[in-house]
Motif scaffolding. Structure first.
Motif, PDB file in Angstrom:
ATOM      1  N   GLY A  77     -11.226 -19.577  10.548  1.00  0.00           N
ATOM      2  CA  GLY A  77     -12.610 -19.512  10.106  1.00  0.00           C
ATOM      3  C   GLY A  77     -13.410 -18.418  10.788  1.00  0.00           C
ATOM      4  N   THR A  78     -12.714 -17.547  11.523  1.00  0.00           N
ATOM      5  CA  THR A  78     -13.366 -16.397  12.137  1.00  0.00           C
ATOM      6  C   THR A  78     -13.759 -15.429  11.026  1.00  0.00           C
ATOM      7  OG1 THR A  78     -11.872 -16.688  14.012  1.00  0.00           O
ATOM      8  CG2 THR A  78     -13.046 -14.605  13.902  1.00  0.00           C
ATOM      9  N   ASP A  79     -14.763 -14.621  11.271  1.00  0.00           N
ATOM     10  CA  ASP A  79     -15.274 -13.700  10.257  1.00  0.00           C
ATOM     11  C   ASP A  79     -14.187 -12.730   9.774  1.00  0.00           C
ATOM     12  OD1 ASP A  79     -16.890 -12.258   8.560  1.00  0.00           O
ATOM     13  OD2 ASP A  79     -17.903 -11.159  10.166  1.00  0.00           O
ATOM     14  N   LEU A 139     -11.570  -8.016   4.802  1.00  0.00           N
ATOM     15  CA  LEU A 139     -11.555  -8.171   3.348  1.00  0.00           C
ATOM     16  C   LEU A 139     -12.284  -7.017   2.660  1.00  0.00           C
ATOM     17  CD1 LEU A 139     -12.093 -12.012   3.210  1.00  0.00           C
ATOM     18  CD2 LEU A 139      -9.962 -10.772   2.774  1.00  0.00           C
ATOM     19  N   ARG A 140     -13.360  -6.534   3.258  1.00  0.00           N
ATOM     20  CA  ARG A 140     -14.042  -5.357   2.702  1.00  0.00           C
ATOM     21  C   ARG A 140     -13.118  -4.146   2.739  1.00  0.00           C
ATOM     22  NH1 ARG A 140     -18.665  -7.462   5.369  1.00  0.00           N
ATOM     23  NH2 ARG A 140     -18.262  -6.106   7.160  1.00  0.00           N
ATOM     24  N   LEU A 141     -12.312  -4.054   3.797  1.00  0.00           N
ATOM     25  CA  LEU A 141     -11.375  -2.936   3.878  1.00  0.00           C
ATOM     26  C   LEU A 141     -10.332  -3.014   2.766  1.00  0.00           C
ATOM     27  CD1 LEU A 141     -10.290  -0.385   5.114  1.00  0.00           C
ATOM     28  CD2 LEU A 141      -9.046  -1.785   6.787  1.00  0.00           C
ATOM     29  N   GLY A 167      -9.529 -15.371  -1.523  1.00  0.00           N
ATOM     30  CA  GLY A 167     -10.093 -15.260  -2.868  1.00  0.00           C
ATOM     31  C   GLY A 167     -11.541 -15.707  -2.947  1.00  0.00           C
ATOM     32  N   ARG A 168     -11.904 -16.684  -2.146  1.00  0.00           N
ATOM     33  CA  ARG A 168     -13.295 -17.160  -2.140  1.00  0.00           C
ATOM     34  C   ARG A 168     -14.229 -16.178  -1.428  1.00  0.00           C
ATOM     35  NH1 ARG A 168     -10.462 -21.931  -1.219  1.00  0.00           N
ATOM     36  NH2 ARG A 168     -10.781 -21.807   1.047  1.00  0.00           N
ATOM     37  N   GLN A 169     -13.651 -15.329  -0.570  1.00  0.00           N
ATOM     38  CA  GLN A 169     -14.495 -14.449   0.251  1.00  0.00           C
ATOM     39  C   GLN A 169     -14.570 -13.006  -0.236  1.00  0.00           C
ATOM     40  OE1 GLN A 169     -14.049 -15.030   4.573  1.00  0.00           O
ATOM     41  NE2 GLN A 169     -12.813 -16.819   4.075  1.00  0.00           N
ATOM     42  N   ARG A 208     -11.549  -9.762  -6.785  1.00  0.00           N
ATOM     43  CA  ARG A 208     -10.728 -10.919  -7.167  1.00  0.00           C
ATOM     44  C   ARG A 208     -10.142 -10.698  -8.571  1.00  0.00           C
ATOM     45  NH1 ARG A 208     -13.909 -14.512  -5.486  1.00  0.00           N
ATOM     46  NH2 ARG A 208     -15.178 -14.658  -7.356  1.00  0.00           N
ATOM     47  N   GLU A 209     -10.953 -10.179  -9.483  1.00  0.00           N
ATOM     48  CA  GLU A 209     -10.469  -9.888 -10.842  1.00  0.00           C
ATOM     49  C   GLU A 209      -9.405  -8.803 -10.829  1.00  0.00           C
ATOM     50  OE1 GLU A 209     -11.032 -11.299 -13.999  1.00  0.00           O
ATOM     51  OE2 GLU A 209     -11.705 -12.856 -12.630  1.00  0.00           O
TER      52      GLU A 209
END
Length: 145
Positions: free
Chosen positions: A73-75, A80-82, A117-119, A125-126
């Motif tokens: 649960g760490t940021d 993910l932006r990368l 996928g949620r983040q 995601r698409e």
């Protein structure tokens, strides 16, 4: 984004990332000196060494860190932006690293795959679900993000 730029971007989102990248490059250089690539191979593909190195850095350092962030649960947002940047700005090889080294490994754990996928952004995601997954048979049994 080329291979070197991607490795630096990965290092930028990792704790102590620059030191990890430097250690990885030193290890890779030592291995490379002991196992030289055929000169003909380098003439055909001058970026070969850097491409292999990026797969290894992504697989050995970046992806485990991303998975640990998702698990605890760490940021995970910077990582993910990368991934999204790798898709948007990356050359074909960087996109290959994203697909077969990072996302394939992440998809091995359905809970982490769904958490990612949620983040990620709805657009990314698409892209994963409609472009990346259908183009790689490894995802045949993986649920969409």
């Amino acid at each position: 984004m080329n291979e070197r730029e991607c490795a630096k971007a990965m290092a930028a989102v990792l704790p102590h990332g620059e030191a990890l990248l430097e250690a990885h490059l030193q290890k890779w250089q030592l291995w490379d000196e002991q196992h030289p690539v055929e000169p003909q191979r380098l003439k055909k593909d001058p970026g070969y060494d850097h491409r292999v190195m990026l797969h290894l850095f992504a697989g050995d350092v970046f992806t485990p860190h991303l998975m640990k962030c998702l698990e605890t649960g760490t940021d995970a947002a910077p990582c993910l932006r990368l991934l999204e940047r790798m898709w948007q700005e990356g050359n074909g090889f960087v996109r290959n690293v994203l697909d077969v080294t990072i996302l394939e490994r992440l998809s091995d754990d359905q809970a982490l795959w769904q958490a990612a996928g949620r983040q990620v952004s709805p657009m990314f995601r698409e892209i994963v679900n409609r472009v990346i997954m259908p183009g790689n048979s490894v995802y045949a049994t993986v649920r969409p993000m």
